[in-house]
Design a protein around this motif. Structure first.
Motif, PDB file in Angstrom:
ATOM      1  N   ASN A   1      44.804  49.299  33.497  1.00 41.88           N
ATOM      2  CA  ASN A   1      44.715  48.093  34.321  1.00 41.88           C
ATOM      3  C   ASN A   1      46.073  47.840  34.969  1.00 41.88           C
ATOM      4  OD1 ASN A   1      44.431  45.600  35.483  1.00 41.88           O
ATOM      5  ND2 ASN A   1      43.456  44.640  33.700  1.00 41.88           N
TER       6      ASN A   1
ATOM      7  N   SER B   1      53.721  43.471  37.885  1.00 32.68           N
ATOM      8  CA  SER B   1      52.438  43.087  37.274  1.00 32.68           C
ATOM      9  C   SER B   1      52.389  43.543  35.824  1.00 32.68           C
ATOM     10  CB  SER B   1      51.263  43.771  37.984  1.00 32.68           C
ATOM     11  OG  SER B   1      51.260  43.504  39.333  1.00 32.68           O
TER      12      SER B   1
ATOM     13  N   THR C   1      39.772  44.101  42.019  1.00 33.19           N
ATOM     14  CA  THR C   1      39.535  42.762  42.567  1.00 33.19           C
ATOM     15  C   THR C   1      40.720  42.324  43.405  1.00 33.19           C
ATOM     16  OG1 THR C   1      38.127  42.117  40.719  1.00 33.19           O
ATOM     17  CG2 THR C   1      39.099  40.333  41.993  1.00 33.19           C
ATOM     18  N   SER C   2      40.412  41.745  44.539  1.00 29.46           N
ATOM     19  CA  SER C   2      41.429  41.138  45.375  1.00 29.46           C
ATOM     20  C   SER C   2      41.009  39.695  45.580  1.00 29.46           C
ATOM     21  CB  SER C   2      41.465  41.872  46.713  1.00 29.46           C
ATOM     22  OG  SER C   2      42.748  41.838  47.218  1.00 29.46           O
TER      23      SER C   2
ATOM     24  N   GLY D   1      44.973  44.056  37.916  1.00 25.85           N
ATOM     25  CA  GLY D   1      43.802  43.757  38.749  1.00 25.85           C
ATOM     26  C   GLY D   1      43.094  45.004  39.279  1.00 25.85           C
ATOM     27  N   ASN D   2      43.813  46.125  39.294  1.00 27.67           N
ATOM     28  CA  ASN D   2      43.187  47.410  39.641  1.00 27.67           C
ATOM     29  C   ASN D   2      42.873  48.144  38.350  1.00 27.67           C
ATOM     30  OD1 ASN D   2      44.476  46.811  42.260  1.00 27.67           O
ATOM     31  ND2 ASN D   2      43.798  48.889  42.742  1.00 27.67           N
TER      32      ASN D   2
ATOM     33  N   GLU E   1      45.462  35.148  43.627  1.00 27.27           N
ATOM     34  CA  GLU E   1      46.452  36.012  42.961  1.00 27.27           C
ATOM     35  C   GLU E   1      47.877  35.645  43.357  1.00 27.27           C
ATOM     36  OE1 GLU E   1      44.612  40.338  42.321  1.00 27.27           O
ATOM     37  OE2 GLU E   1      44.426  39.602  44.368  1.00 27.27           O
TER      38      GLU E   1
ATOM     39  N   PRO F   1      44.185  32.893  33.545  1.00 23.47           N
ATOM     40  CA  PRO F   1      43.812  34.302  33.725  1.00 23.47           C
ATOM     41  C   PRO F   1      42.675  34.768  32.806  1.00 23.47           C
ATOM     42  CG  PRO F   1      46.193  34.060  33.465  1.00 23.47           C
ATOM     43  CD  PRO F   1      45.610  32.690  33.280  1.00 23.47           C
TER      44      PRO F   1
ATOM     45  N   LYS G   1      37.434  37.269  37.005  1.00 23.58           N
ATOM     46  CA  LYS G   1      38.193  36.025  36.792  1.00 23.58           C
ATOM     47  C   LYS G   1      37.624  34.850  37.570  1.00 23.58           C
ATOM     48  CE  LYS G   1      42.606  38.123  35.871  1.00 23.58           C
ATOM     49  NZ  LYS G   1      43.837  38.572  36.496  1.00 23.58           N
TER      50      LYS G   1
ATOM     51  N   SER H   1      37.189  35.784  46.286  1.00 22.47           N
ATOM     52  CA  SER H   1      37.578  37.119  45.808  1.00 22.47           C
ATOM     53  C   SER H   1      36.536  38.157  46.182  1.00 22.47           C
ATOM     54  CB  SER H   1      37.817  37.129  44.292  1.00 22.47           C
ATOM     55  OG  SER H   1      36.601  37.037  43.584  1.00 22.47           O
TER      56      SER H   1
ATOM     57  N   THR I   1      35.410  42.050  44.727  1.00 26.25           N
ATOM     58  CA  THR I   1      35.591  43.099  43.722  1.00 26.25           C
ATOM     59  C   THR I   1      34.845  44.329  44.194  1.00 26.25           C
ATOM     60  OG1 THR I   1      35.710  41.459  41.963  1.00 26.25           O
ATOM     61  CG2 THR I   1      35.160  43.713  41.294  1.00 26.25           C
TER      62      THR I   1
END
Ligand code: AMP
Ligand code: MG
Length: 320
Positions: free
Chosen positions: A175, A17, A218-219, A178-179, A223, A202, A196, A251, A253
């Motif tokens: 970052n 990532s 966020t998951s 995403g985390n 992704e 992105p 997002k 998603s 968050t």
């Protein structure tokens, strides 16, 4: 060098990532220290390479207990406890299914239903035997595989935060793809973290989350996924069926103090869906969530630790 109000951004690609570090001083050696730390953690927890502490446990499945370091043991203990909660959609022994689907990696395909059934039998978190005395981890059945992909980035984000604190850094952002974990308030009174737009470029945002010294994780199913015959197969699997979790969510968050909580709760709430999650979160004031749904809603569980600014009128906002 004295800290100033300019932001200095440092980036690297680690753990597959893009990693971004923001500081308020030009400090290459601090940035290198952070990236070294992340690399070290990655080497410990990865299951995408032949060797790591976790792979040593996986290779010994069905054979021997493997002694690990105290932090690795502690993270596995935590992952097991969450996985064993009644009805939990978080399962850290999901490895055989993740490997079989290969979602986000080359060679992905839809596995045969009977293959998934066979692999499901290797994903019982109770079959991971932890011995506090020897700090060892034993996967009771051959073929079992631990996968900490849903928790490791959050854990590492907190490790980075603690390291920066030790270095007397008061204002910073990390970052990990995403985390996000933050220290202090950034340059404008709060850090601004983009939410997002699912399945878009992105940098297309549907809102901005402002936090001071909090984590934002966020998951989203956009992704990592592949499409086949109009169906989206994404990387968050349902431990009960072996197929990607299928509900109204695009998603989740989580805003929380610790990023590890954010990482855990995104997966847990993903499985619960919006309604159950909202009821559940009423009892956990330190965990707050933002849900983005397939039918164009942004749902906020509460806004105690953050503020939210919408940026896209095509989404309906609901606050509880
Ligand atoms: P995250 O990015 O935190 O949503 O985690 C996603 C990753 O966690 C996946 O790429 C898998 O490696 C792993 N994973 C997928 N489904 C689950 C699940 N139900 N429980 C725990 N880990 C999972
Ligand atoms: Mg997660």
């Amino acid at each position: 060098m004295t800290p100033d109000d300019r932001v200095y951004a440092y980036s690297a690609v680690l753990m597959g990532s893009p990693i971004l570090l923001k500081l308020f001083e030009h400090n290459e050696s601090l940035a290198s220290g952070v990236f070294r730390l992340i690399k070290h953690q990655e080497n410990t927890f990865t299951v995408n390479r032949p060797h790591s502490d976790i792979m040593a446990i996986n290779h010994a499945a069905g054979r021997d207990p493997v002694t690990v370091s105290a932090p690795v043991f502690e993270l596995i203990r935590r992952a097991k406890a969450i996985s064993c909660l009644p009805g939990s959609s978080f399962n850290f022994t999901i490895g055989p299914l993740v490997k079989c689907w290969k979602i986000g990696f080359s060679g992905h395909s839809i596995p045969a239903a009977r293959d998934l059934q066979t692999l499901l039998a290797l994903t019982n978190p109770e079959d991971v035997i932890l011995d506090e005395q020897t700090r060892s981890v034993f996967l009771q059945q051959a073929g079992m595989e631990i996968d900490l992909g849903a928790i490791a980035k959050g854990y590492i984000a907190d490790v980075v935060r603690d390291y920066l604190r030790e270095q007397q850094v008061e204002n910073a952002l990390i970052n990990l793809g995403g985390n996000v974990q933050t220290l202090g308030a950034g340059a404008e009174g709060a850090w601004a973290i983009g939410l997002k737009k699912p399945f878009s470029e992105p940098d297309t945002l549907i809102g901005v989350i402002n936090v001071i010294g909090k984590s934002v994780v966020t998951s989203g199913i956009y992704e990592r996924y592949f499409e086949l015959e109009g169906h989206c197969y994404h990387h968050i699997l349902d431990p009960k069926t072996g197929y990607p979790l299928d509900n109204e969510l695009l998603s989740v968050t989580i805003i929380s103090e610790d990023s590890i909580d954010g990482d855990i709760w995104t997966t847990l709430l993903y499985g619960m869906g919006v309604e159950k999650s909202l009821a559940y979160l009423e009892q956990i004031p330190h965990i707050e969530a933002i849900f983005v749904t397939r039918d164009g809603q942004i749902i906020l569980s509460s806004q105690r630790q953050f503020t939210f600014t919408p940026l896209d009128d095509s989404y309906r906002i609901t606050t509880y």
